[in-house]
Design an enzyme around this catalytic site. Structure first.
Site, PDB file in Angstrom:
ATOM      1  N   ASP A 204       0.857  -1.185   0.000  1.00  0.00           N
ATOM      2  CA  ASP A 204       0.000   0.000   0.000  1.00  0.00           C
ATOM      3  C   ASP A 204       0.896   1.239   0.000  1.00  0.00           C
ATOM      4  O   ASP A 204       2.118   1.115  -0.053  1.00  0.00           O
ATOM      5  CB  ASP A 204      -0.922  -0.006   1.236  1.00  0.00           C
ATOM      6  CG  ASP A 204      -0.167   0.190   2.554  1.00  0.00           C
ATOM      7  OD1 ASP A 204       1.080   0.275   2.545  1.00  0.00           O
ATOM      8  OD2 ASP A 204      -0.828   0.258   3.604  1.00  0.00           O
ATOM      9  N   ASP A 206       1.398   4.739   2.364  1.00  0.00           N
ATOM     10  CA  ASP A 206       1.005   5.311   3.656  1.00  0.00           C
ATOM     11  C   ASP A 206       1.357   6.789   3.736  1.00  0.00           C
ATOM     12  O   ASP A 206       2.483   7.171   3.415  1.00  0.00           O
ATOM     13  CB  ASP A 206       1.741   4.577   4.791  1.00  0.00           C
ATOM     14  CG  ASP A 206       1.540   3.072   4.743  1.00  0.00           C
ATOM     15  OD1 ASP A 206       0.449   2.616   5.095  1.00  0.00           O
ATOM     16  OD2 ASP A 206       2.487   2.354   4.330  1.00  0.00           O
ATOM     17  N   ASP A 289      -3.310   4.350   2.761  1.00  0.00           N
ATOM     18  CA  ASP A 289      -3.655   4.697   4.147  1.00  0.00           C
ATOM     19  C   ASP A 289      -3.359   6.167   4.386  1.00  0.00           C
ATOM     20  O   ASP A 289      -2.248   6.622   4.115  1.00  0.00           O
ATOM     21  CB  ASP A 289      -2.806   3.879   5.153  1.00  0.00           C
ATOM     22  CG  ASP A 289      -3.308   2.451   5.319  1.00  0.00           C
ATOM     23  OD1 ASP A 289      -4.485   2.189   5.000  1.00  0.00           O
ATOM     24  OD2 ASP A 289      -2.519   1.608   5.782  1.00  0.00           O
TER      25      ASP A 289
HETATM   26  P1  GTP Z   1       4.170  -2.574   3.020  1.00  0.00           P
HETATM   27  O1  GTP Z   1       2.997  -1.657   3.027  1.00  0.00           O
HETATM   28  O2  GTP Z   1       3.768  -4.000   2.980  1.00  0.00           O
HETATM   29  O3  GTP Z   1       5.159  -2.232   1.974  1.00  0.00           O
HETATM   30  O4  GTP Z   1       4.963  -2.418   4.412  1.00  0.00           O
HETATM   31  P2  GTP Z   1       4.807  -1.279   5.491  1.00  0.00           P
HETATM   32  O5  GTP Z   1       5.991  -1.356   6.376  1.00  0.00           O
HETATM   33  O6  GTP Z   1       4.501   0.036   4.863  1.00  0.00           O
HETATM   34  O7  GTP Z   1       3.568  -1.797   6.348  1.00  0.00           O
HETATM   35  P3  GTP Z   1       2.145  -1.148   6.660  1.00  0.00           P
HETATM   36  O8  GTP Z   1       1.642  -0.288   5.577  1.00  0.00           O
HETATM   37  O9  GTP Z   1       1.261  -2.283   7.063  1.00  0.00           O
HETATM   38  O10 GTP Z   1       2.391  -0.295   7.972  1.00  0.00           O
HETATM   39  C1  GTP Z   1       3.262   0.810   8.028  1.00  0.00           C
HETATM   40  C2  GTP Z   1       3.571   1.137   9.442  1.00  0.00           C
HETATM   41  O11 GTP Z   1       2.424   1.615  10.111  1.00  0.00           O
HETATM   42  C3  GTP Z   1       4.068  -0.062  10.250  1.00  0.00           C
HETATM   43  O12 GTP Z   1       5.123   0.345  11.060  1.00  0.00           O
HETATM   44  C4  GTP Z   1       2.900  -0.440  11.122  1.00  0.00           C
HETATM   45  O13 GTP Z   1       3.331  -0.940  12.365  1.00  0.00           O
HETATM   46  C5  GTP Z   1       2.204   0.878  11.299  1.00  0.00           C
HETATM   47  N1  GTP Z   1       0.758   0.715  11.461  1.00  0.00           N
HETATM   48  C6  GTP Z   1      -0.099   0.081  10.658  1.00  0.00           C
HETATM   49  N2  GTP Z   1      -1.354   0.179  11.138  1.00  0.00           N
HETATM   50  C7  GTP Z   1      -1.273   0.893  12.273  1.00  0.00           C
HETATM   51  C8  GTP Z   1      -2.222   1.384  13.226  1.00  0.00           C
HETATM   52  O14 GTP Z   1      -3.419   1.158  13.141  1.00  0.00           O
HETATM   53  N3  GTP Z   1      -1.745   2.136  14.244  1.00  0.00           N
HETATM   54  C9  GTP Z   1      -0.430   2.436  14.360  1.00  0.00           C
HETATM   55  N4  GTP Z   1      -0.018   3.180  15.385  1.00  0.00           N
HETATM   56  N5  GTP Z   1       0.485   2.008  13.493  1.00  0.00           N
HETATM   57  C10 GTP Z   1       0.069   1.245  12.469  1.00  0.00           C
HETATM   58 MN    MN Z   2       2.696   0.344   3.800  1.00  0.00          MN
HETATM   59 MN    MN Z   3      -0.436   0.727   5.606  1.00  0.00          MN
END
Ligand code: GTP
Ligand code: MN
Ligand code: MN
Length: 365
Positions: A204, A206, A289
């Site tokens: 995704d 972020d 996100d």
């Molecule tokens: P990919 O998207 O798979 O490339 O990996 P990513 O590291 O970007 O993972 P992800 O998008 O799932 O999450 C990004 C960061 O946000 C990670 O460090 C998660 O721990 C954190 N995170 C995800 N959801 C939440 C949440 O609801 N609350 C908080 N505080 N952190 C979150």
């Molecule tokens: Mn991500």
């Molecule tokens: Mn995410």
């Protein structure tokens, strides 16, 4: 004497947040094997075992050279009996039977496919499997009722399981930037997650949104989401406060780590020109996100949303166990002084925690 020379062993600090972990490292076959077992444990809701495998994999990612013999691992932290057995097998045979068996098991593959649907967590997937549903075709043919998120997830399954590229992330950044700056002059958009850590692909994209004047971020999410929607850029969106428990992003964390930011889980519709859709398609779906934070909490949110998930977990464990502090994406509380410690940058938070600063590109634990 000779023996000492050939068993040149490694040393690494205990916590992943004390180490630099690059995206590319020297032991991918070992870390991949352990990561697969971690994934399997997560899919079976065995959180303790999952974290143990994740920690072991992270130690291997942090080593300065390729491991050639288990003797080099003597004294390293986080390598339990089970992980060492897996490592031994991979070093000896190039593979480990437990990993191979898991990889080919019907349950593991069904759980992976079903939880690969946006909006479907392990509990739902497990229930479906018990009802005899192992794949998308069986799910589509069954009379199973899907919620709005799951329906969108199933409709866009192909696209959402295609890696998001850096170019996609950049073009989405431009779109969000344009929306935010036209609606809320002065508001800021920051790319977080894996792309901030330098990953070339992700599941995704972020973003963290804030405004340099405290309080001026209020109303930002609703306006941005309405604008995106009016431009036909959204295939799905759910805006909420504190929806962490519903996210498929991770197994439940202690309630103190739940965050209360306004956030939006969205599926963007990227047209040709904004992305390269699959051959014969005019557009592709991408998970995005969005999180809004007041500027006073921005540094904590940035640190908390940059990841990796294990790095975050280790930061909180370090804070709690070594410093008697409690860290979240909102704040840092010092239990000894009984007060919150302020910070306006990630560097300050590391300093409060008594850690050397680790830049995002080295947080790939
Ligand atoms: P990919 O998207 O798979 O490339 O990996 P990513 O590291 O970007 O993972 P992800 O998008 O799932 O999450 C990004 C960061 O946000 C990670 O460090 C998660 O721990 C954190 N995170 C995800 N959801 C939440 C949440 O609801 N609350 C908080 N505080 N952190 C979150
Ligand atoms: Mn991500
Ligand atoms: Mn995410």
């Amino acid at each position: 004497e000779e023996k000492e020379e050939e068993t040149c062993s490694f040393t690494v600090p205990n916590y992943a947040c004390q180490r630099r972990t690059q995206l590319h490292h020297h032991n991918p076959s070992l870390s991949d094997a352990l990561t697969l077992l971690a994934e399997n444990a997560e899919l079976n809701e065995d959180d303790g075992r999952a974290v143990a495998f994740r920690r072991a994999a992270a130690v291997l990612k942090a080593l300065p050279a390729e491991v050639t013999s288990v003797s080099q691992l003597k004294g390293l932290p986080c390598l339990g009996e089970h992980s060492l057995r897996v490592i031994k097998d991979v070093l000896k045979d190039g593979s480990c039977s437990e990993v191979e068996t898991t990889k080919h098991s019907q349950r593991f593959n069904a759980l992976k496919v079903l939880t690969g649907i946006f909006g479907v967590g392990v509990k739902t997937a497990d229930r479906w499997i018990r009802d005899g549903i192992f794949n998308l075709q069986q799910l589509r043919e069954s009379q199973t009722t899907l919620n709005r998120a799951q329906q969108a997830g199933l409709d866009h399954y192909e696209d959402l399981n295609q890696p998001v590229t850096r170019a996609d992330a950049d073009s989405i950044t431009e779109i969000v930037q344009e929306a935010v700056s036209s609606l809320f002059p002065g508001a800021q958009v920051t790319l977080t997650g894996g792309f901030r850590r330098g990953k070339m692909t992700g599941h995704d994209v972020d973003f963290l949104l804030t405004h340099p004047e405290e309080g001026r971020e209020e109303g930002l999410m609703d306006k941005v989401v309405s604008w995106l929607d009016s431009q036909g850029l959204l295939l799905y969106q759910k805006t909420s406060r504190n929806s962490y428990l519903e996210s498929r992003d991770g197994p439940g964390r202690p309630s103190s780590n739940m965050d209360r930011f306004e956030r939006c889980f969205a599926i963007f519709k990227l047209s040709r020109g904004q992305t390269s859709p699959p051959a014969g398609h005019q557009w592709r779906a991408v998970r995005v996100d969005l999180v809004v934070t007041p500027i006073s909490q921005f540094a904590f949110a940035l640190l908390g949303w940059t990841g990796s998930k294990l790095f975050e977990r280790e930061l909180r464990r370090w804070a709690g166990h070594e410093k008697a502090m409690s860290l979240s994406s909102h704040a840092l509380f010092d239990k000894t002084q009984k007060r919150y410690l302020r910070a306006s940058s990630e560097e300050e938070i590391f300093t409060h925690l008594g850690l050397s600063f680790i830049p995002p590109s080295q947080r790939n634990a």
